[in-house]
Design a protein around this motif. Structure first.
Motif, PDB file in Angstrom:
ATOM      1  N   VAL A 138      14.000   6.762 -34.650  1.00 23.60           N
ATOM      2  CA  VAL A 138      14.397   6.348 -33.301  1.00 23.60           C
ATOM      3  C   VAL A 138      13.180   6.418 -32.399  1.00 23.60           C
ATOM      4  CG1 VAL A 138      16.785   7.096 -33.599  1.00 23.60           C
ATOM      5  CG2 VAL A 138      15.098   8.701 -32.679  1.00 23.60           C
ATOM      6  N   ARG A 139      13.312   5.925 -31.182  1.00 26.74           N
ATOM      7  CA  ARG A 139      12.171   5.924 -30.272  1.00 26.74           C
ATOM      8  C   ARG A 139      11.926   7.297 -29.659  1.00 26.74           C
ATOM      9  NH1 ARG A 139      13.137   1.621 -25.876  1.00 26.74           N
ATOM     10  NH2 ARG A 139      14.916   3.010 -25.618  1.00 26.74           N
ATOM     11  N   THR A 140      12.988   7.956 -29.184  1.00 23.50           N
ATOM     12  CA  THR A 140      12.853   9.220 -28.465  1.00 23.50           C
ATOM     13  C   THR A 140      13.812  10.264 -29.025  1.00 23.50           C
ATOM     14  OG1 THR A 140      14.483   8.544 -26.809  1.00 23.50           O
ATOM     15  CG2 THR A 140      12.171   8.018 -26.353  1.00 23.50           C
ATOM     16  N   ASN A 141      13.544  11.511 -28.732  1.00 18.04           N
ATOM     17  CA  ASN A 141      14.358  12.602 -29.266  1.00 18.04           C
ATOM     18  C   ASN A 141      15.829  12.488 -28.869  1.00 18.04           C
ATOM     19  OD1 ASN A 141      12.339  14.503 -30.595  1.00 18.04           O
ATOM     20  ND2 ASN A 141      11.406  14.272 -28.576  1.00 18.04           N
ATOM     21  N   ASP A 142      16.098  12.075 -27.623  1.00 13.66           N
ATOM     22  CA  ASP A 142      17.493  12.043 -27.186  1.00 13.66           C
ATOM     23  C   ASP A 142      18.291  10.946 -27.882  1.00 13.66           C
ATOM     24  OD1 ASP A 142      16.458   9.852 -25.864  1.00 13.66           O
ATOM     25  OD2 ASP A 142      16.984  10.530 -23.848  1.00 13.66           O
ATOM     26  N   GLU A 143      17.622  10.000 -28.529  1.00 16.60           N
ATOM     27  CA  GLU A 143      18.339   8.976 -29.271  1.00 16.60           C
ATOM     28  C   GLU A 143      18.878   9.493 -30.604  1.00 16.60           C
ATOM     29  OE1 GLU A 143      15.902   5.486 -29.550  1.00 16.60           O
ATOM     30  OE2 GLU A 143      16.017   5.077 -27.400  1.00 16.60           O
ATOM     31  N   THR A 164      12.891  11.046 -37.455  1.00 17.73           N
ATOM     32  CA  THR A 164      11.543  10.801 -36.959  1.00 17.73           C
ATOM     33  C   THR A 164      11.593   9.997 -35.665  1.00 17.73           C
ATOM     34  OG1 THR A 164       9.377   9.835 -37.491  1.00 17.73           O
ATOM     35  CG2 THR A 164      11.301   8.782 -38.460  1.00 17.73           C
ATOM     36  N   VAL A 165      10.721  10.337 -34.710  1.00 16.07           N
ATOM     37  CA  VAL A 165      10.649   9.605 -33.447  1.00 16.07           C
ATOM     38  C   VAL A 165       9.292   8.922 -33.341  1.00 16.07           C
ATOM     39  CG1 VAL A 165      12.270  11.167 -32.306  1.00 16.07           C
ATOM     40  CG2 VAL A 165       9.819  11.594 -32.114  1.00 16.07           C
ATOM     41  N   THR A 166       9.260   7.816 -32.612  1.00 18.61           N
ATOM     42  CA  THR A 166       8.054   6.987 -32.589  1.00 18.61           C
ATOM     43  C   THR A 166       7.341   6.928 -31.245  1.00 18.61           C
ATOM     44  OG1 THR A 166       9.358   5.007 -32.087  1.00 18.61           O
ATOM     45  CG2 THR A 166       9.000   5.525 -34.416  1.00 18.61           C
ATOM     46  N   GLN A 167       8.013   7.315 -30.141  1.00 22.15           N
ATOM     47  CA  GLN A 167       7.407   7.077 -28.825  1.00 22.15           C
ATOM     48  C   GLN A 167       7.208   8.335 -27.988  1.00 22.15           C
ATOM     49  OE1 GLN A 167       9.260   3.876 -26.661  1.00 22.15           O
ATOM     50  NE2 GLN A 167       9.204   2.466 -28.397  1.00 22.15           N
TER      51      GLN A 167
END
Length: 240
Positions: A138-143, A164-167
Motif C-alpha cells: 500500500v502507499r501509506t501505513n494507514d491504508e 509493505t508501504v511505498t510512500q
C-alpha cells in the motif's frame, strides 16, 4: 437482489468497508466478485467479496473517488440503507483454477487484497497448501488499517504475512518499498519456484503485468477456468 447494510467502517479519506446481511440462499466461491449498485441508479461496478463463503454476511472493501461515477455516491452509504448485489458471481482467483499443494503466495496492491481476504476466510485454503503467504503493498501505513490485524492473526505461525508501504516510513513490522523491488533484490521471496509454489496476483494493471512477466519467465504457467495452473491473476478491470 436488495440487501440491507449492517456495518460501514471508514478507515481513511480513501478507503472504507461495507457489510450487509446475507440471504441464506446466496452462494459464492472464495475469490470471486459480483456487480453491486445503489437503488434507483443505473451504475454498477464489479467488487470482490471480502467475506468468506461460509460467513453469514456479505462484505466489500472500496476506495473513494470524489468524482467517481459510482464511489462518489457509495461512500455515503449508511447502516440501514439498501445495496443491490448481483446474484451472478465469477472470477479467476479461486482454488478451482490453481494447482493445489505446495506453498500458496498471494500478492496484492491496494484494494486488490479483497479477494485474498475472502480466500483466507475459507478453511479449505489451509487444507490444500503447506503454507499460505501474503504480500500486501500500500502507499501509506494507514491504508493497512482495514485488514492488517486480521492478516496478522490468520497468518500467525506456519503462514507468513509481508505488509509493505511505498510512500512513507513504515511502522514496526512493516516493510518498505514495492513488492517488485523485494523480488528483484531477492530479499524475501527468493525460494519461490514453479515446482513447489503457487502464485495469485491482484493489483493494478501494471503490477499484474510486471509480476506475471517475472513469474512466467521463472517457469510458471498461468491457469484459467479451462485449465488450472500455478499462476493466476484477476483480469477484471474496475472503474470506480
Amino acid at each position: 437482489m436488495l440487501v440491507n447494510v449492517t456495518e460501514v467502517e471508514h478507515y481513511t479519506d480513501r478507503l472504507f468497508r461495507i457489510r450487509t446481511e446475507r440471504p441464506r440462499s446466496f452462494r459464492f466461491t472464495a475469490g470471486e466478485f459480483t456487480m453491486i449498485g445503489l437503488p434507483d441508479t443505473n451504475i454498477t461496478r464489479a467488487y470482490s467479496f471480502t467475506s468468506g463463503p461460509g460467513d453469514d454476511y456479505i462484505e466489500f472493501y472500496s476506495i473513494k473517488v470524489d468524482d467517481g461515477p459510482f464511489t462518489s455516491a457509495l461512500q455515503h452509504i449508511q447502516v440501514g440503507d439498501s445495496l443491490e448485489i448481483g446474484e451472478r458471481t465469477t472470477g479467476t482467483l479461486t482454488l478451482a483454477n490453481i494447482e493445489l499443494g505446495g506453498n500458496l503466495w498471494l500478492f496484492a496492491t491496494g484494494t486488490g487484497i479483497a479477494p485474498f481476504v475472502s480466500i483466507l476466510r475459507d478453511p479449505d485454503t489451509y487444507d490444500n497448501f503447506w503454507t499460505v503467504n501474503v504480500a500486501w503493498s500500500v502507499r501509506t501505513n494507514d491504508e493497512l488499517l482495514a485488514y492488517h490485524d486480521f492478516l496478522q492473526e490468520m497468518l500467525n505461525g506456519v503462514h507468513n504475512y509481508y505488509p509493505t508501504v511505498t510512500q512513507e516510513t513504515p511502522v514496526t513490522g512493516v516493510l518498505s518499498g514495492r513488492i517488485q523491488e523485494h523480488i528483484a533484490n531477492d530479499n524475501y521471496w527468493k525460494f519461490i519456484r514453479p515446482d513447489s509454489d503457487k502464485v495469485m496476483l491482484c493489483g493494478s494493471m501494471d503490477f499484474n503485468a510486471d509480476m506475471k512477466n517475472f513469474f512466467t519467465n521463472t517457469g510458471f504457467t498461468e491457469g484459467s477456468k479451462r485449465s488450472a495452473g500455478n499462476l493466476l491473476q484477476e483480469k477484471a478491470f474496475v472503474e470506480k
